[in-house]
Scaffold this active site. Sequence first.
Site, PDB file in Angstrom:
ATOM      1  N   VAL A  72     -18.019 -11.794 -19.296  1.00 60.54           N
ATOM      2  CA  VAL A  72     -19.053 -13.028 -20.391  1.00 60.54           C
ATOM      3  C   VAL A  72     -20.261 -12.502 -20.636  1.00 60.54           C
ATOM      4  O   VAL A  72     -20.874 -11.053 -20.029  1.00 60.54           O
ATOM      5  CB  VAL A  72     -19.179 -13.565 -19.129  1.00 60.54           C
ATOM      6  CG1 VAL A  72     -20.478 -14.586 -19.120  1.00 60.54           C
ATOM      7  CG2 VAL A  72     -18.517 -13.757 -18.548  1.00 60.54           C
ATOM      8  N   SER A 157     -30.064   4.031  -6.888  1.00 59.90           N
ATOM      9  CA  SER A 157     -30.585   5.106  -7.896  1.00 59.90           C
ATOM     10  C   SER A 157     -30.741   6.369  -6.524  1.00 59.90           C
ATOM     11  O   SER A 157     -31.759   5.478  -5.804  1.00 59.90           O
ATOM     12  CB  SER A 157     -31.871   4.615  -8.602  1.00 59.90           C
ATOM     13  OG  SER A 157     -31.457   6.115  -9.389  1.00 59.90           O
ATOM     14  N   TYR A 170     -38.804   0.740 -11.119  1.00 58.44           N
ATOM     15  CA  TYR A 170     -37.856   0.871 -11.064  1.00 58.44           C
ATOM     16  C   TYR A 170     -37.595   1.739  -9.593  1.00 58.44           C
ATOM     17  O   TYR A 170     -36.899   1.426  -8.904  1.00 58.44           O
ATOM     18  CB  TYR A 170     -37.738   2.182 -12.248  1.00 58.44           C
ATOM     19  CG  TYR A 170     -35.715   2.822 -11.867  1.00 58.44           C
ATOM     20  CD1 TYR A 170     -35.006   1.906 -12.822  1.00 58.44           C
ATOM     21  CD2 TYR A 170     -35.502   4.025 -11.172  1.00 58.44           C
ATOM     22  CE1 TYR A 170     -33.635   2.243 -12.258  1.00 58.44           C
ATOM     23  CE2 TYR A 170     -34.358   4.004 -11.827  1.00 58.44           C
ATOM     24  CZ  TYR A 170     -32.774   3.187 -12.167  1.00 58.44           C
ATOM     25  OH  TYR A 170     -31.713   3.567 -12.341  1.00 58.44           O
ATOM     26  N   ALA A 173     -37.209  -1.250  -7.647  1.00 62.17           N
ATOM     27  CA  ALA A 173     -36.487  -1.959  -7.623  1.00 62.17           C
ATOM     28  C   ALA A 173     -35.382  -1.329  -6.873  1.00 62.17           C
ATOM     29  O   ALA A 173     -33.886  -2.108  -6.230  1.00 62.17           O
ATOM     30  CB  ALA A 173     -35.803  -2.676  -9.239  1.00 62.17           C
ATOM     31  N   LYS A 174     -34.751  -0.354  -7.431  1.00 56.88           N
ATOM     32  CA  LYS A 174     -33.555   0.212  -6.567  1.00 56.88           C
ATOM     33  C   LYS A 174     -34.356   0.453  -5.727  1.00 56.88           C
ATOM     34  O   LYS A 174     -32.260   0.248  -4.474  1.00 56.88           O
ATOM     35  CB  LYS A 174     -33.366   1.642  -7.197  1.00 56.88           C
ATOM     36  CG  LYS A 174     -33.006   1.938  -8.946  1.00 56.88           C
ATOM     37  CD  LYS A 174     -32.183   0.520  -8.924  1.00 56.88           C
ATOM     38  CE  LYS A 174     -31.098   0.757 -10.516  1.00 56.88           C
ATOM     39  NZ  LYS A 174     -29.878   0.233 -10.507  1.00 56.88           N
TER      40      LYS A 174
END
Length: 266
Positions: A72, A157, A170, A173-174
């Site tokens: 996809v 992470s 980042y 977000a992690k």
Amino acid sequence: MQSDPGPDSPTTGTSSQRVAIITGATGSLGRAIAHRLASAGFRLALVGRRQPVLDELAAELDAAESGIVTTVVADLAEPGGAARAVTHAHDRFGRMDVLVNNAGGWSGSALGPFAEKSEKDLRAELEDNLISTVLACRAAVPHMLEQRYGRIVNISSVAGIIGLDGHAAYSAAKAGHIGLARQLAFELGKDGITANCVAPGPVSTVQVRQMIEQGHPGIQTMLEATPTGRLTSAEQIADAVAFFASETAGQINGQFLVIDGGMSSA
């Protein structure tokens, strides 16, 4: 108390019947995860932004593991992208057992002091790394609820648990991946759905190896801070994902496994 239904129950299906969606499948880590889950007998829905790379990986999997694969092309952060990808996979296989949220990432050019990052850059990084995962979970969970079975594995992470220079959005977000997994574990565990995270340190991907060759200071600093003195292999991360996706991990829920060579222990 509800017991784990086991790998061959009507709820879960046999290993050759179970279906895994892998987002971010076009990168080095996504490729390793796809090979690992295919070798375990999963049917795979590979999601990414580049059709030629998805086609190449699907051909590899058919040749190497004789797996049943569909692809996809989707940007999961865009409206409707995650829903379209999940719907395609469910329509193709009729099941939705494992969701591996691997989409996202960072580049050396995207790093920098928080105060100097533009709103546009911050939003883009959060959308690529967190919003895409939230939306993929939102699309997949109703199918898992219908089955009363599911495994969600977020690729977080080490940046989500310790500070790293220039990684503000980042890292946020992690860390969000870990918080999301814990919330989903709390909310959905009673329905036979688990949610966990794998939190790698620097992984030996094509991108990271190129940055090392270019002498990128951020990567060098992370390697110097890693007690083992080496990168984690993509295959080691894939093994952890396969564990969380397995029946062996059926009672592990809301957890995160750090694979960083000891970097976060300092």
